[in-house]
Design an enzyme around this catalytic site. Sequence first.
Site, short mmCIF file in Angstrom:
data_model
loop_
_atom_site.label_atom_id
_atom_site.label_comp_id
_atom_site.label_asym_id
_atom_site.label_seq_id
_atom_site.Cartn_x
_atom_site.Cartn_y
_atom_site.Cartn_z
N CYS A 21 20.92 62.56 75.65
CA CYS A 21 20.04 61.49 75.21
C CYS A 21 18.63 62.03 75.03
CB CYS A 21 20.01 60.36 76.23
SG CYS A 21 21.62 59.59 76.53
N LYS B 214 23.37 68.96 72.02
CA LYS B 214 22.81 70.32 72.09
C LYS B 214 22.49 70.71 73.51
CE LYS B 214 21.03 74.13 70.45
NZ LYS B 214 21.94 75.19 69.97
#
Length: 610
Positions: free
Chosen positions: A2, A605
């Site tokens: 997030c 990522k």
Amino acid sequence: MCGIVGYAGKKNAESVLVVGLICLEYRGYDSAGIAVLDQGDILVRKSKGKIKDLEAYLREFPAPGNVGIGHTRWATHGEPNQINAHPHTDTNSTVAVVHNGIIENYLELKSQLKKKGHVFQSLTDTEVLPHLLEESKKNGKSNKDSFLELFGKIHGKWAISSVFETEPDRVYFAQDGAPLLIGKGKGEYFLASDISPLTRNCEEVYYVNSGEWGYFSQNEFKLFDFSGKELNPTFKKQELRWEDLDKGGYPHYMIKEIHEQAGIFRKIIQERILENSEIVFPEIKLSKDVLSRVNRIIIQAAGTSYYAGMIGKHYLENFAKIQTDTEASSEFRYRNPVVEGDTLIMGISQSGETADTLASIHEAKAKFIKVVSLVNNVNSTIARESDSYIRTDAGPEIGVASTKAFTAQVLNLLLFSIYMANLKWLISDEEQKILIEEIKLLPAKIDRILAQASKIEEMSSHFTTAKDFIFLGRTYNHPVAMEGALKLKEISYIHASGYAGGEFKHGPIALITNEVPVVCIAPKSEIYTKMVSNIQEIKARKGIIISIVTEGDQEAKSLSDYCFEIPECSEILSPILNVIPLQLLAYYSAIARGCPPDQPRNLAKSVTVE
């Protein structure tokens, strides 16, 4: 995972927040939203899908104001939809919260709050936060005290930002195990999960430490620890350029980053290797005496970094004669490993924020074991909490699937292994000089491989309907096979598995049919004939053979359906060259199948939850 952004200043907060969220897209997300303070009201706007969907919603329902927070969500609790998207509010929308991480005791808290009459709209763990703040305020607490009280109630690793309608000029923030940065501009402050949203407008940044919280407005910034003690933070000059985050004319970050590898190697070689072939790591704070006594290294990593660590194990044992184990961080921390005083823990992480690797480092430090980490972000939590770190020096990596960071990690592990061998007097000056001279040839060889990228592009067009791939490699290239398989399934969504060539007959050979492509990594080496045997076994069963071979090879090439040649090099350096065509294969397969290489589904990522 997030992403959080926040802003207080004179500009239109909606625009600033949306641009910030766009900068965080690479982290991975499935929904997005913002909350802006407008004349005492909190305007919440959120949507499922991409930032462009949020922008379309904002064109219909604008959110004017100069103060606000924003969020990109990667679902952990509750499916991706508008209701579960952040920000979340309390019953009467007097407070809005965004959150990165996991609230481990949210079910218990939710049950307690329901008994007090609170009604929940979503299935997220985050929604308990605004309701806890609401409950504290009902009990007469101020916004500031309610926010501080929150930290003692929730368990887990998290970062939080909040705005209150009664303080329309102020943004609150806190972190306990998930990254947050504060950016200082001219008459404005910014908040973000990483540096990328801060590059355009911020002259200075502060990396919020675990156990710190605070608030900011247009011209005010306050920082405290969890006991409430006010702190005096030191901001650092922000040196990352916006251009570093640009695609530079390439269609995607991934292909740009693949093509940056030769330049990165030139930079690392220039900085790490002196004219007399001496290798230097000036950033390592541990003394040479301490390092020379190390008799065991445990490498901790996840994903692509784990495979780099597997190659590093070969290097450390081959050159420095140090017993080395490579372990998945997520497994290491849940057992009771036998470690001694002269053991060194080495954490590897591109982002420097990988939750499991950070937790493993904490586990090691609790046992008084020294930690040296290999990180691409030297301001990251892992870098700060290790005894020392090594710079990967790959530059910002935006594509979710790691490419240039992997090869830079492998090169740094090789150089560190030679460095350790030197400390232990296990390599002669002449041996080191010969090896260094070959390392210096790597950038030019990488350029030669990339100049033939069109061959891989054409090759990949034949496998758009493939359902399975197998990758085989031996010794140094066994981890490369696993990395190649990971890349392919990450961004082209083709199921793929990587195996050691010697294990092929122990099960995987049962999968071979005339519809299964097998990538065989077979450079010239001591075990070349073994890989040729694997290729013959596949051919006998009518499998599709894609071989990666040394230039001029005829034997393996003649047995293969498709072949890609790499420049000649020693087996030790071959993983660096062999992985590049596999990166290209994954990229062009994704393009051919219509998959987004920079933002593959379900992936993040920076994995900041355990």
